[in-house]
Design a protein around this motif. Structure first.
Motif, mmCIF file in Angstrom:
data_model
loop_
_atom_site.group_PDB
_atom_site.id
_atom_site.type_symbol
_atom_site.label_atom_id
_atom_site.label_comp_id
_atom_site.label_asym_id
_atom_site.label_seq_id
_atom_site.Cartn_x
_atom_site.Cartn_y
_atom_site.Cartn_z
ATOM 1 N N GLY A 105 63.472 70.019 0.396
ATOM 2 C CA GLY A 105 62.647 71.119 -0.088
ATOM 3 C C GLY A 105 63.048 71.446 -1.516
ATOM 4 O O GLY A 105 64.226 71.666 -1.788
ATOM 5 N N VAL A 106 62.072 71.464 -2.423
ATOM 6 C CA VAL A 106 62.392 71.707 -3.837
ATOM 7 C C VAL A 106 61.651 72.924 -4.380
ATOM 8 O O VAL A 106 61.475 73.057 -5.583
ATOM 9 C CB VAL A 106 62.095 70.463 -4.712
ATOM 10 N N ASN A 107 61.237 73.818 -3.475
ATOM 11 C CA ASN A 107 60.595 75.040 -3.958
ATOM 12 C C ASN A 107 61.590 75.895 -4.722
ATOM 13 O O ASN A 107 62.800 75.825 -4.494
ATOM 14 C CB ASN A 107 60.009 75.831 -2.790
ATOM 15 N N ILE A 108 61.077 76.705 -5.610
ATOM 16 C CA ILE A 108 61.917 77.522 -6.483
ATOM 17 C C ILE A 108 62.271 78.829 -5.788
ATOM 18 O O ILE A 108 61.425 79.469 -5.168
ATOM 19 C CB ILE A 108 61.174 77.808 -7.809
ATOM 20 N N LYS A 109 63.526 79.209 -5.891
ATOM 21 C CA LYS A 109 63.951 80.501 -5.332
ATOM 22 C C LYS A 109 63.437 81.614 -6.249
ATOM 23 O O LYS A 109 63.842 81.692 -7.408
ATOM 24 C CB LYS A 109 65.470 80.565 -5.251
ATOM 25 N N ARG A 110 62.554 82.461 -5.718
ATOM 26 C CA ARG A 110 61.981 83.543 -6.520
ATOM 27 C C ARG A 110 62.226 84.914 -5.903
ATOM 28 O O ARG A 110 62.146 85.920 -6.593
ATOM 29 C CB ARG A 110 60.481 83.321 -6.704
ATOM 30 N N SER A 111 62.463 84.950 -4.598
ATOM 31 C CA SER A 111 62.693 86.230 -3.930
ATOM 32 C C SER A 111 63.892 86.104 -3.000
ATOM 33 O O SER A 111 63.973 85.152 -2.224
ATOM 34 C CB SER A 111 61.458 86.631 -3.117
ATOM 35 N N PRO A 112 64.813 87.069 -3.055
ATOM 36 C CA PRO A 112 65.956 87.029 -2.125
ATOM 37 C C PRO A 112 65.533 87.240 -0.679
ATOM 38 O O PRO A 112 66.320 87.016 0.230
ATOM 39 C CB PRO A 112 66.854 88.166 -2.620
ATOM 40 N N LEU A 113 64.296 87.652 -0.454
ATOM 41 C CA LEU A 113 63.791 87.876 0.899
ATOM 42 C C LEU A 113 63.239 86.604 1.522
ATOM 43 O O LEU A 113 62.870 86.617 2.700
ATOM 44 C CB LEU A 113 62.701 88.951 0.883
ATOM 45 N N CYS A 114 63.161 85.534 0.763
ATOM 46 C CA CYS A 114 62.625 84.285 1.308
ATOM 47 C C CYS A 114 63.594 83.722 2.341
ATOM 48 O O CYS A 114 64.734 83.372 2.017
ATOM 49 C CB CYS A 114 62.381 83.256 0.206
ATOM 50 N N GLY A 115 63.131 83.607 3.591
ATOM 51 C CA GLY A 115 64.005 83.153 4.657
ATOM 52 C C GLY A 115 64.387 81.703 4.589
ATOM 53 O O GLY A 115 65.230 81.240 5.362
ATOM 54 N N ARG A 116 63.789 80.940 3.641
ATOM 55 C CA ARG A 116 64.121 79.525 3.550
ATOM 56 C C ARG A 116 64.849 79.192 2.249
ATOM 57 O O ARG A 116 64.938 78.033 1.873
ATOM 58 C CB ARG A 116 62.844 78.687 3.672
ATOM 59 N N ASN A 117 65.371 80.206 1.573
ATOM 60 C CA ASN A 117 66.115 79.932 0.343
ATOM 61 C C ASN A 117 67.265 78.967 0.576
ATOM 62 O O ASN A 117 67.640 78.209 -0.314
ATOM 63 C CB ASN A 117 66.650 81.234 -0.257
ATOM 64 N N PHE A 118 67.851 79.003 1.777
ATOM 65 C CA PHE A 118 68.969 78.101 2.051
ATOM 66 C C PHE A 118 68.529 76.639 2.006
ATOM 67 O O PHE A 118 69.349 75.741 1.786
ATOM 68 C CB PHE A 118 69.601 78.411 3.414
ATOM 69 N N GLU A 119 67.232 76.367 2.213
ATOM 70 C CA GLU A 119 66.723 75.000 2.200
ATOM 71 C C GLU A 119 66.371 74.508 0.802
ATOM 72 O O GLU A 119 66.055 73.334 0.623
ATOM 73 C CB GLU A 119 65.459 74.901 3.059
ATOM 74 N N TYR A 120 66.391 75.393 -0.179
ATOM 75 C CA TYR A 120 65.965 75.049 -1.532
ATOM 76 C C TYR A 120 67.178 75.026 -2.466
ATOM 77 O O TYR A 120 68.143 75.750 -2.275
ATOM 78 C CB TYR A 120 64.923 76.048 -2.029
ATOM 79 N N PHE A 121 67.092 74.210 -3.508
ATOM 80 C CA PHE A 121 68.257 73.968 -4.359
ATOM 81 C C PHE A 121 68.572 75.112 -5.306
ATOM 82 O O PHE A 121 69.727 75.474 -5.477
ATOM 83 C CB PHE A 121 68.038 72.695 -5.189
ATOM 84 N N SER A 122 67.554 75.660 -5.969
ATOM 85 C CA SER A 122 67.887 76.449 -7.144
ATOM 86 C C SER A 122 66.723 77.313 -7.609
ATOM 87 O O SER A 122 65.581 77.151 -7.172
ATOM 88 C CB SER A 122 68.279 75.487 -8.275
ATOM 89 N N GLU A 123 67.026 78.206 -8.529
ATOM 90 C CA GLU A 123 66.007 78.945 -9.266
ATOM 91 C C GLU A 123 65.482 78.138 -10.445
ATOM 92 O O GLU A 123 64.524 78.542 -11.103
ATOM 93 C CB GLU A 123 66.580 80.264 -9.803
ATOM 94 N N ASP A 124 66.123 77.018 -10.717
ATOM 95 C CA ASP A 124 65.816 76.235 -11.916
ATOM 96 C C ASP A 124 65.031 74.974 -11.569
ATOM 97 O O ASP A 124 65.483 74.162 -10.755
ATOM 98 C CB ASP A 124 67.119 75.842 -12.619
#
Length: 430
Positions: A105-124
């Motif tokens: 998963g390469v989606n961008i971390k944009r919200s700390p509420l996203c429950g799948r942030n752990f699956e994504y690499f980075s804000e960059d």
């Protein structure tokens, strides 16, 4: 006699190729000698379920190595490390007869509420793209396909099946799409998985600008576009837009709608044939399961990765710990770790390490321990809090049930069944 396998298929069989046979397998056309292939969740560990498993992740799966998730791997800034993880994932996939691993998963971390942030690499976008491409190259070096996901603008979980991400084109191209573009153009994944959400009012699985104009015509993607599980709202509209494979099975109901649309002239058969041909090409390049994997070596790699991903933001002199001094360990999670995230990427680990066992192994002796709280809804416990306050320095025996023996030499805990908290986290789909 034609060399084109499509010419041997009926319209109904061509439609069937573009949808799943079960939760994890593509359609087989036995009459034409076309086998099905197996897809499986990833990419932090191969979550191989039996064909009658559940895609939400609450059922059992075959034990696999528990690798640190992308949120950790992104902190390493190390493409070589990501590729090595990919190679190990590819070997485990082959051993489990998995032809396509659903990740990264390469989606961008944009919200700390996203429950799948752990699956994504980075804000960059750059970091996400480079590490994502390295992981794909590693997986596919073992003859297993990767499915980069979730295309696109999947950056929250709230109402994700209906929400529309309203994003102007400049922002899409500068922030949300570059990671996908880098992975597609550099690593050439076998699959791209669409997202659940709408993008500017149109479902990602039915978005012709995303799936055809950008992905295929601009970036030159030649693989299969697959839906996230249950993400297709209108199968005919999805085929028009460029979606090749609806997953999981719809019980043949949507296949019938495709046949009806072609016969009525509402869907160009050339579009259906193009999608069916791409699925056939995927099946042709897929390799059957083969061999085994070295669970011990892969667990040692996972430990190495965890070490390389750790980030120390501040040290006020406490670290490194002097384990020969008075040390007490407090916290239930020290002996019952909550690892990875929840839902579709959560696997049954071949081995599972815990902080308490590792600290005792480093100290070469017992360390005092108190759980301090209970997991799940029980939460705070005055009795356990009082016990934790009373715990002194090192050297004492732990309270009953407080941890286990040090691991065997060579690193890595002993093989163990999956450890579950009192209340398991809520499930999520792929």
């Amino acid at each position: 006699m034609t060399d084109n396998p499509l010419d041997r298929l009926t319209l109904a069989e061509r439609a069937a190729l573009t949808s799943g046979e079960s939760l994890w397998r593509t359609q087989a056309i036995e009459r034409a000698g076309i086998p099905s292939i197996t897809l499986s969740d990833g990419p932090h560990g191969v979550r191989r379920q039996p064909d009658d498993g559940d895609h939400l992740g609450v059922g059992h799966s075959t034990p696999a190595t528990c690798f640190p998730p992308a949120v950790a791997l992104g902190s390493s800034w190390d493409p070589d490390l990501a590729r090595r993880v990919g190679e190990a994932l590819g070997r485990e996939s082959r051993a489990m007869d998995v032809q396509v691993l659903l990740g990264p998963g390469v989606n961008i971390k944009r919200s700390p509420l996203c429950g799948r942030n752990f699956e994504y690499f980075s804000e960059d976008p750059r970091l996400s793209g480079v590490l994502g491409a390295a992981l794909v190259l590693g997986i596919q070096s073992q003859g297993v396909g990767a499915a980069v996901k979730h295309f696109a603008a999947n950056n929250q979980e709230t109402d994700r099946m209906r929400v529309s991400a309203e994003v102007d084109e400049r922002t899409l191209r500068e922030i949300y799409l570059p990671a996908f573009q880098h992975v597609v153009t550099v690593a050439k994944p076998w699959m791209v998985m669409t997202a659940y959400n709408r993008v500017n009012g149109v479902y990602a699985s039915e978005h012709p600008w995303l799936l055809t104009e950008v992905l295929r015509e601009e970036w030159g993607f030649r693989g299969v576009v697959v839906s996230d599980w249950g993400a297709v709202d209108d199968r005919v509209a999805a085929l028009w837009a460029g979606l090749d494979l609806e997953m999981p099975t719809s019980g043949r109901a949507s296949d019938a709608s495709v046949v009806k649309a072609v016969e009525a002239g509402a869907l160009d058969q050339e579009l259906l044939d193009a999608s069916a041909a791409r699925v056939l090409a995927l099946v042709a390049r897929a390799q059957p399961g083969e061999g085994t994997f070295d669970a011990g070596a892969h667990h040692r790699l996972a430990r190495e990765v965890a070490g390389q991903c750790a980030v120390l933001l501040k040290n006020d002199g406490v670290l490194p710990l002097g384990l020969q001094d008075s040390v007490a360990v407090v916290g239930e999670l020290a002996r019952t770790p909550r690892y990875q995230g929840a839902g579709s990427s959560h696997i049954v680990p071949t081995r599972l390490d815990d902080v308490l066992t590792e600290m005792r192994a480093l100290a070469g002796r017992e360390l005092e321990y108190a759980p301090g709280y209970r997991l799940g809804d029980a939460g705070r416990s005055p009795e356990l809090e009082e016990e934790a306050r009373a715990v002194g320095g090192g050297g004492g025996a732990p309270p009953p049930g407080g941890g286990g023996a040090p691991p065997a030499p060579g690193g890595g805990g002993a093989p163990t069944p999956q450890q579950q908290p009192d209340t398991p986290p809520p499930p999520r789909a792929p």
